[in-house]
Design a protein around this motif. Sequence first.
Motif, PDB file in Angstrom:
ATOM      1  N   LEU A  99       0.776  -1.199   0.026  1.00  0.00           N
ATOM      2  CA  LEU A  99      -0.056   0.026   0.042  1.00  0.00           C
ATOM      3  C   LEU A  99       0.859   1.241  -0.024  1.00  0.00           C
ATOM      4  N   SER A 100       1.874   1.047  -0.329  1.00  0.00           N
ATOM      5  CA  SER A 100       2.851   2.202  -0.549  1.00  0.00           C
ATOM      6  C   SER A 100       2.331   3.487  -1.412  1.00  0.00           C
ATOM      7  N   TYR A 101       2.299   4.533  -0.762  1.00  0.00           N
ATOM      8  CA  TYR A 101       1.737   5.748  -1.311  1.00  0.00           C
ATOM      9  C   TYR A 101       2.441   6.249  -2.678  1.00  0.00           C
ATOM     10  N   THR A 102       3.569   6.268  -2.480  1.00  0.00           N
ATOM     11  CA  THR A 102       4.554   7.261  -3.258  1.00  0.00           C
ATOM     12  C   THR A 102       4.707   6.681  -4.648  1.00  0.00           C
ATOM     13  N   ALA A 103       4.593   5.253  -5.192  1.00  0.00           N
ATOM     14  CA  ALA A 103       4.837   4.746  -6.330  1.00  0.00           C
ATOM     15  C   ALA A 103       4.254   5.589  -7.595  1.00  0.00           C
ATOM     16  N   GLN A 104       3.112   6.076  -7.355  1.00  0.00           N
ATOM     17  CA  GLN A 104       2.174   6.534  -8.484  1.00  0.00           C
ATOM     18  C   GLN A 104       2.034   7.938  -8.382  1.00  0.00           C
ATOM     19  N   ASN A 105       2.335   8.468  -7.351  1.00  0.00           N
ATOM     20  CA  ASN A 105       2.049   9.958  -7.315  1.00  0.00           C
ATOM     21  C   ASN A 105       2.397  10.780  -8.546  1.00  0.00           C
ATOM     22  N   GLN A 160      -0.223  11.580 -15.777  1.00  0.00           N
ATOM     23  CA  GLN A 160       0.277  10.718 -17.279  1.00  0.00           C
ATOM     24  C   GLN A 160      -0.787   9.688 -17.393  1.00  0.00           C
ATOM     25  N   THR A 161      -1.057   9.132 -16.273  1.00  0.00           N
ATOM     26  CA  THR A 161      -2.209   8.047 -16.378  1.00  0.00           C
ATOM     27  C   THR A 161      -3.616   8.751 -16.897  1.00  0.00           C
ATOM     28  N   TYR A 162      -4.008   9.900 -16.098  1.00  0.00           N
ATOM     29  CA  TYR A 162      -5.137  10.591 -16.556  1.00  0.00           C
ATOM     30  C   TYR A 162      -5.094  11.053 -18.160  1.00  0.00           C
ATOM     31  N   LEU A 163      -4.080  11.676 -18.337  1.00  0.00           N
ATOM     32  CA  LEU A 163      -3.633  11.922 -19.961  1.00  0.00           C
ATOM     33  C   LEU A 163      -3.930  10.830 -21.070  1.00  0.00           C
ATOM     34  N   THR A 164      -3.433   9.839 -20.288  1.00  0.00           N
ATOM     35  CA  THR A 164      -3.286   8.476 -21.228  1.00  0.00           C
ATOM     36  C   THR A 164      -4.699   8.057 -21.441  1.00  0.00           C
ATOM     37  N   GLN A 165      -5.636   8.315 -20.668  1.00  0.00           N
ATOM     38  CA  GLN A 165      -7.196   8.012 -20.468  1.00  0.00           C
ATOM     39  C   GLN A 165      -7.715   8.809 -21.296  1.00  0.00           C
ATOM     40  N   ILE A 166      -7.420  10.014 -21.356  1.00  0.00           N
ATOM     41  CA  ILE A 166      -8.043  11.129 -22.386  1.00  0.00           C
ATOM     42  C   ILE A 166      -7.845  10.616 -23.813  1.00  0.00           C
ATOM     43  N   ASP A 167      -6.355  10.365 -23.885  1.00  0.00           N
ATOM     44  CA  ASP A 167      -5.998  10.258 -25.523  1.00  0.00           C
ATOM     45  C   ASP A 167      -6.572   8.949 -25.801  1.00  0.00           C
ATOM     46  N   ARG A 168      -7.126   7.848 -24.845  1.00  0.00           N
ATOM     47  CA  ARG A 168      -7.906   6.891 -25.234  1.00  0.00           C
ATOM     48  C   ARG A 168      -9.445   7.012 -25.563  1.00  0.00           C
ATOM     49  N   GLY A 191      -2.191   3.861  -8.288  1.00  0.00           N
ATOM     50  CA  GLY A 191      -1.283   3.010  -8.733  1.00  0.00           C
ATOM     51  C   GLY A 191      -1.086   1.581  -8.146  1.00  0.00           C
ATOM     52  N   GLN A 192      -1.965   0.825  -7.758  1.00  0.00           N
ATOM     53  CA  GLN A 192      -2.011  -0.715  -7.083  1.00  0.00           C
ATOM     54  C   GLN A 192      -2.036  -1.577  -8.057  1.00  0.00           C
ATOM     55  N   ILE A 193      -2.682  -1.802  -9.094  1.00  0.00           N
ATOM     56  CA  ILE A 193      -2.845  -2.867 -10.051  1.00  0.00           C
ATOM     57  C   ILE A 193      -1.753  -2.688 -11.327  1.00  0.00           C
ATOM     58  N   THR A 194      -0.647  -3.419 -11.174  1.00  0.00           N
ATOM     59  CA  THR A 194       0.239  -3.059 -12.340  1.00  0.00           C
ATOM     60  C   THR A 194      -0.157  -4.485 -13.408  1.00  0.00           C
ATOM     61  N   VAL A 195       0.500  -4.342 -14.642  1.00  0.00           N
ATOM     62  CA  VAL A 195       0.435  -5.505 -15.357  1.00  0.00           C
ATOM     63  C   VAL A 195       0.656  -6.727 -14.786  1.00  0.00           C
ATOM     64  N   GLU A 196       1.657  -6.946 -14.181  1.00  0.00           N
ATOM     65  CA  GLU A 196       2.010  -8.209 -13.372  1.00  0.00           C
ATOM     66  C   GLU A 196       0.881  -8.728 -12.488  1.00  0.00           C
ATOM     67  N   ALA A 203     -10.907   3.089  -4.884  1.00  0.00           N
ATOM     68  CA  ALA A 203     -10.144   4.116  -4.836  1.00  0.00           C
ATOM     69  C   ALA A 203      -9.888   4.997  -6.305  1.00  0.00           C
ATOM     70  N   ASN A 204      -9.278   6.082  -6.192  1.00  0.00           N
ATOM     71  CA  ASN A 204      -9.011   6.842  -7.424  1.00  0.00           C
ATOM     72  C   ASN A 204      -7.648   6.325  -8.119  1.00  0.00           C
ATOM     73  N   GLY A 205      -7.824   6.008  -9.451  1.00  0.00           N
ATOM     74  CA  GLY A 205      -6.825   5.516 -10.238  1.00  0.00           C
ATOM     75  C   GLY A 205      -6.010   4.465  -9.792  1.00  0.00           C
ATOM     76  N   PRO A 206      -6.596   3.358  -9.241  1.00  0.00           N
ATOM     77  CA  PRO A 206      -5.633   2.141  -8.852  1.00  0.00           C
ATOM     78  C   PRO A 206      -5.165   1.394  -9.833  1.00  0.00           C
ATOM     79  N   THR A 207      -5.689   1.638 -11.183  1.00  0.00           N
ATOM     80  CA  THR A 207      -5.227   0.489 -12.333  1.00  0.00           C
ATOM     81  C   THR A 207      -4.439   1.450 -13.342  1.00  0.00           C
ATOM     82  N   TYR A 208      -3.238   0.977 -13.651  1.00  0.00           N
ATOM     83  CA  TYR A 208      -2.440   1.414 -14.889  1.00  0.00           C
ATOM     84  C   TYR A 208      -3.203   1.230 -15.885  1.00  0.00           C
ATOM     85  N   PRO A 209      -3.068   2.229 -16.877  1.00  0.00           N
ATOM     86  CA  PRO A 209      -3.651   1.703 -18.250  1.00  0.00           C
ATOM     87  C   PRO A 209      -3.236   0.509 -19.000  1.00  0.00           C
ATOM     88  N   GLU A 210      -1.919   0.354 -18.706  1.00  0.00           N
ATOM     89  CA  GLU A 210      -1.469  -1.341 -19.336  1.00  0.00           C
ATOM     90  C   GLU A 210      -2.125  -2.132 -18.735  1.00  0.00           C
TER      91      GLU A 210
END
Length: 423
Positions: free
Chosen positions: A3-9, A14-22, A303-308, A322-329
């Motif tokens: 549950l580390s907070y720092t990885a995705q800040n 950029q995650t949001y911008l990717t969602q808008i591009d999609r 940023g909790q749900i990575t591709v792996e 949560a807000n933004g728990p899943t990476y676009p990939e």
Amino acid sequence: MSLSYTAQNSGAWQTYLTQIDRVTPYLDADLGNFINTLKRPKRTLIVDVPIVMDDGTIRHFEGYRVQHNLSRGPGKGGIRYHHDVELNEVMALSAWMTIKTAVLNLPFGGAKGGVRVNPKELSPRELERLTRRFTSEISSIIGPQIDIPAPDVGTNANIMGWMMDTYSSIKGHTVTGVVTGKPVHLGGSLGRVRATGRGVFVTGLEVAKRINLPVAGSKVAVQGFGNVGNEAAYLFSQAGAKVVCVQDHTGTIFNAEGFNVKALQKHVAEHGGVMGFVDATVITDEAFWDVDMDILIPAALEGQITVERAQKLKAKIVLEGANGPTYPEADDVFVSRNITVVPDVICNAGGVTVSYFEWVQDMASYFWSEDEINERLDKLMIQAMGDVWNTAAQKECSLRTAAYILACERILKARKERGIFPG
């Protein structure tokens, strides 16, 4: 700790911008001409927050308020107190609020705020001083018809009460509608604390029906056991589901037969976390993602749900509390694996919906019962979920893309019809 907070800040924007591009290819050309409106915040305020500590020393904290888009109404979004809060994260959270309020068709835009501070290190008096000074610093850009803050990570109803009182003192009269999520006796709404978790449950029920997944007997795993996770877990358990795994900042516990959620809530209230709960097996944090489950509720941080993790997840439904728990990939992996994701911008929108109800009640000085609140909440959430589901079917896209299509169309139509000043 997973549950580390720092990885995705810094990556949240950029995650949001990717969602808008999609979502852009799905929009009509005349609306696409305005898409850059959504790629930059309307207003960003960075403030210094100096306070006198209990020992007489002076400390400085950095605070933010970002108004992403106000085309559909006043800004709406929480205030976050956390030691890793930074601008890119607040920008992303404000943008997701823009999308969220539009998906629910609420008359708001999106905003967010925060102070870089660990509130647990402050005394109650220091916390009050911090809140009042921060409120004074952002008072020029907030107000019931301008931008309405609410609680978020590290803040609560008491802090909203201090914010309301400070703003009212500056204005010279009581302004209850400047914030939502206040104590009920200060103009807060019944049902507000449980609203986000209830929304997760209501949208989860709707999607489970549509994919023919019986909720009774289903296995639920919950990441994060604060207001959102514990309420959603409780409601699912009341509906006959088994909450088999829970993870929070203290660790991860598992019980294949399902927890007594009410007893777990009591344990967390008394001990500050899930660790030490009886009838539970402690597993590693990473093993959480390997648990046999039907429904996953990520209700912690970004940023909790990575591709792996997405590749090995056994869930049939992911409910983004949560807000933004899943990476676009990772989203792409879910699509390829036919795992249904109910995106944050609708799944956890119960809180902002009841905040809207609170704002309306404050404006009218007329208050509703909790049953009325829940009835209105359920109706709006079910309607919005149906709209998103139908759009996904029509456009042959994921629920997230469908939610963004609906939201972006509403926001950009408002921007187009308002025009650009000066012309």
